[in-house]
Motif scaffolding. Structure first.
Motif, PDB file in Angstrom:
ATOM      1  N   VAL A   1       0.836  -1.198   0.000  1.00 45.49           N
ATOM      2  CA  VAL A   1       0.000   0.000   0.000  1.00 45.49           C
ATOM      3  C   VAL A   1       0.869   1.245   0.000  1.00 45.49           C
ATOM      4  O   VAL A   1       1.783   1.383   0.814  1.00 45.49           O
ATOM      5  N   THR A   2       0.605   2.145  -0.950  1.00 44.27           N
ATOM      6  CA  THR A   2       1.196   3.480  -0.963  1.00 44.27           C
ATOM      7  C   THR A   2       0.060   4.498  -1.020  1.00 44.27           C
ATOM      8  O   THR A   2      -1.110   4.138  -1.080  1.00 44.27           O
ATOM      9  N   ARG A   3       0.432   5.764  -1.017  1.00 37.00           N
ATOM     10  CA  ARG A   3      -0.600   6.806  -1.089  1.00 37.00           C
ATOM     11  C   ARG A   3      -1.318   6.795  -2.440  1.00 37.00           C
ATOM     12  O   ARG A   3      -2.455   7.263  -2.556  1.00 37.00           O
ATOM     13  N   ASP A   4      -0.651   6.223  -3.449  1.00 37.39           N
ATOM     14  CA  ASP A   4      -1.207   6.246  -4.804  1.00 37.39           C
ATOM     15  C   ASP A   4      -1.989   4.988  -5.165  1.00 37.39           C
ATOM     16  O   ASP A   4      -2.904   5.050  -5.988  1.00 37.39           O
ATOM     17  N   CYS A   5      -1.637   3.839  -4.616  1.00 32.42           N
ATOM     18  CA  CYS A   5      -2.297   2.606  -5.059  1.00 32.42           C
ATOM     19  C   CYS A   5      -2.174   1.503  -4.013  1.00 32.42           C
ATOM     20  O   CYS A   5      -1.375   1.595  -3.072  1.00 32.42           O
ATOM     21  N   ILE A   6      -2.985   0.459  -4.206  1.00 29.91           N
ATOM     22  CA  ILE A   6      -2.942  -0.759  -3.391  1.00 29.91           C
ATOM     23  C   ILE A   6      -2.691  -1.911  -4.350  1.00 29.91           C
ATOM     24  O   ILE A   6      -3.416  -2.086  -5.330  1.00 29.91           O
ATOM     25  N   LYS A   7      -1.664  -2.696  -4.091  1.00 38.40           N
ATOM     26  CA  LYS A   7      -1.287  -3.767  -5.008  1.00 38.40           C
ATOM     27  C   LYS A   7      -1.183  -5.102  -4.287  1.00 38.40           C
ATOM     28  O   LYS A   7      -0.731  -5.180  -3.136  1.00 38.40           O
ATOM     29  N   LEU A   8      -1.610  -6.154  -4.993  1.00 40.97           N
ATOM     30  CA  LEU A   8      -1.340  -7.529  -4.595  1.00 40.97           C
ATOM     31  C   LEU A   8      -0.505  -8.106  -5.715  1.00 40.97           C
ATOM     32  O   LEU A   8      -0.984  -8.202  -6.852  1.00 40.97           O
ATOM     33  N   GLU A   9       0.748  -8.480  -5.401  1.00 36.34           N
ATOM     34  CA  GLU A   9       1.750  -8.762  -6.421  1.00 36.34           C
ATOM     35  C   GLU A   9       1.918  -7.497  -7.265  1.00 36.34           C
ATOM     36  O   GLU A   9       2.284  -6.476  -6.753  1.00 36.34           O
ATOM     37  N   HIS A  10       1.596  -7.537  -8.565  1.00 33.84           N
ATOM     38  CA  HIS A  10       1.737  -6.323  -9.388  1.00 33.84           C
ATOM     39  C   HIS A  10       0.393  -5.718  -9.754  1.00 33.84           C
ATOM     40  O   HIS A  10       0.331  -4.672 -10.403  1.00 33.84           O
ATOM     41  N   ARG A  11      -0.713  -6.351  -9.325  1.00 37.23           N
ATOM     42  CA  ARG A  11      -2.039  -5.919  -9.776  1.00 37.23           C
ATOM     43  C   ARG A  11      -2.661  -4.935  -8.792  1.00 37.23           C
ATOM     44  O   ARG A  11      -2.614  -5.142  -7.578  1.00 37.23           O
ATOM     45  N   ARG A  12      -3.258  -3.878  -9.329  1.00 39.31           N
ATOM     46  CA  ARG A  12      -3.869  -2.847  -8.497  1.00 39.31           C
ATOM     47  C   ARG A  12      -5.264  -3.280  -8.059  1.00 39.31           C
ATOM     48  O   ARG A  12      -6.012  -3.897  -8.819  1.00 39.31           O
TER      49      ARG A  12
END
Length: 401
Positions: free
Chosen positions: A257-268
Motif C-alpha cells: 500500500v502506498t498513497r497512490d495505489c494498493i497492489k497484490l503482487e503487481h495488480r492494483r
C-alpha cells in the motif's frame, strides 16, 4: 473348514470384498435426521486437460472437492485446486458452504440466486478420509466445527454418499487419448459450480423421501428435500458471517500500500468503500506499507484488506479499459505473471541501451550534431522583441503554410 468369507478375502483381498462383494447393510441417510448433521467431503480430478490462462495446454491436473450432505444428497459446498488435492481446496469448499451462494458465485463472475442453491452453513460433523482434508489447519477456529470424523483411505464405502456422486467416466480401450478442453481453470470452476446446482435439482433422491414428504408433494430431488427440512428448522448447521468465513477459510496475503495505489503482487486493487474510508489518505507521501488481507487461491478478481479491524472488499483493476475476464486468474498465476513482468522490464532496460545508441547515431546523421550539442550560459531564455521577430522570420522560411 474354511468359511466362504475367509476364502473370498484370501483370494480377492479384504478391500475388494468389502467394496464389491458385501451386500448392502443400509444407507448412511438412515443415521441422520437433519441437514448439515453429517457432510461427506471428497476430492476427484477432472478427466480433461484444461487450457492455461495463456491459451496453452494446462500442465497440471485439476482437483474438485465436493461437500455432500448425507440426509439429502445435496452438494452444499465445492472447492478447487490446480495440481494436487490440497487442503486449500477443502477450505474453499467450507467457505462455499458457509456463505450465501449468490455471494460465492459473484466472486467467480457467475450469477446465482440463493433460491437456486439454498444451502448455507457449516456442517456439524464433516467426514473426510486420511488425505489432505484431514490436516489440522482445515478448521483454524475449533468452535466453528468442533469435531471432524476421519475414515480410512481407499475405502469408498465409508463415504458412499459423496463417492457415488462423482461424475462417471468411460474407460476407452486402445491407444490412450486425451480430451483437450477449451476451459481455463477458473472457467472450469464456473462450469463445475453450475454443474453442482444442476445435480442438486436433477439427481434422483426418491430413496430419501419419507411418507410425510410424499404426502406433502415434495419433488424427489436433493434441493426440494433440503428446502422441506430447512423450513421445519431441521438443521444442525452453524451459520456464520461472511467476514468470519473469509478469516477462517481463505488464504492470508499481504498487500503493498502506498498513497497512490494498493497492489497484490503487481495488480492494483481498489473499491468505493475503501475510498470512502479515506484509507490511502492516511499513508504518508513516499511511504510503503504492508497490510494484511485475504484472497481466494483460485480466483483473485476480488480480495479483502484489513482496515480498522474489519475486512473491506477490494476489486482488481485493469490499467486500461479492456475485457474484465482477464482478471479471473489464480493467486499462483498472479505470482508467475509478476515474475514475467519483472523479466520483461529487465529485458526492456537492456533494449533501452540499444535504442538510445541508435537515437544518438540517427541524430548525428540527420543534423550533424550530437543530441546534447550546445553549452550552458548564465541567465534566463532571451525573450526580447527583436529576437522574437527573428524567430518569426525563421519560422516562416522553414515552415510555410
Amino acid at each position: 473348514m474354511f468359511k466362504p468369507d475367509m476364502l473370498r478375502e484370501t483370494r480377492y483381498g479384504a478391500a475388494l470384498v468389502r467394496n464389491k462383494m458385501t451386500p448392502d447393510v443400509g444407507r448412511f441417510s438412515e443415521g441422520v435426521a437433519n441437514i448439515f448433521e453429517k457432510v461427506e467431503a471428497d476430492g476427484d480430478y477432472l478427466d480433461e486437460q484444461l487450457a492455461d490462462f495463456d491459451g496453452q495446454p494446462f500442465g497440471d491436473s485439476f482437483c474438485r472437492v465436493t461437500f455432500t450432505d448425507q440426509a439429502t444428497n445435496c452438494r452444499v459446498g465445492i472447492g478447487f485446486a490446480p495440481g494436487a488435492e490440497v487442503i486449500s481446496a477443502y477450505k474453499m469448499g467450507l467457505f462455499c458452504a458457509a456463505v450465501p451462494k449468490s455471494y460465492f458465485g459473484r466472486l467467480f463472475g457467475v450469477e446465482i440466486s440463493d433460491e437456486e442453491w439454498p444451502c448455507r452453513g457449516l456442517p456439524a460433523q464433516p467426514i473426510v478420509d486420511r488425505g489432505p482434508g484431514s490436516g489440522k489447519d482445515l478448521v483454524v477456529r475449533k468452535e466453528l466445527i468442533p469435531f471432524v470424523e476421519m475414515v480410512g483411505s481407499c475405502q469408498p464405502k465409508s463415504k458412499a454418499t459423496v463417492e457415488s456422486s462423482h461424475p462417471r467416466t468411460t474407460q476407452m480401450e486402445g491407444a490412450p487419448m486425451t480430451y483437450q478442453s477449451d476451459f481455463t481453470p477458473v472457467a472450469a470452476a464456473k462450469r463445475e459450480i453450475l454443474r453442482a446446482i444442476k445435480d442438486n435439482w436433477s439427481s434422483d433422491a426418491s430413496e430419501r423421501m419419507t411418507p410425510d414428504m410424499i404426502r406433502s408433494g415434495v419433488a424427489p430431488n436433493p434441493t426440494a428435500i433440503w428446502v422441506y427440512l430447512d423450513r421445519r428448522a431441521r438443521t444442525s448447521g452453524n451459520e456464520i458471517s461472511v467476514e468470519e468465513a473469509i478469516r477462517a477459510f481463505l488464504t492470508p496475503v499481504k498487500f503493498t500500500v502506498t498513497r497512490d495505489c494498493i497492489k497484490l503482487e503487481h495488480r492494483r486493487f481498489d473499491s468505493a468503500e475503501l475510498c470512502d474510508l479515506g484509507f490511502r489518505d492516511r499513508i504518508p507521501k513516499g511511504q510503503t506499507l504492508k497490510v494484511s488481507g485475504y484472497a481466494m487461491n483460485l480466483c483473485v478478481k476480488f480480495a479483502w484488506i484489513e482496515v480498522d479491524n474489519r475486512l473491506v472488499e477490494v476489486q482488481a483493476l485493469l490499467p486500461i479499459r479492456d475485457d474484465e475476464q482477464q482478471l479471473y486468474v489464480g493467486l499462483d498465476y498472479l505470482k508467475s505473471e509478476k515474475s514475467s513482468l519483472n523479466l520483461g522490464k529487465s529485458k526492456q532496460e537492456d533494449f533501452n541501451v540499444a535504442v538510445t545508441m541508435n537515437y544518438r547515431k540517427a541524430c548525428v546523421i540527420a543534423t550533424g550534431k550530437a543530441p546534447t550539442a550546445g553549452r550552458w550560459r548564465a541567465g534566463k531564455k532571451n525573450r526580447s522583441r527583436s529576437r522574437k521577430a527573428a524567430a518569426g522570420v525563421t519560422k516562416k522560411a522553414t515552415m510555410p503554410r
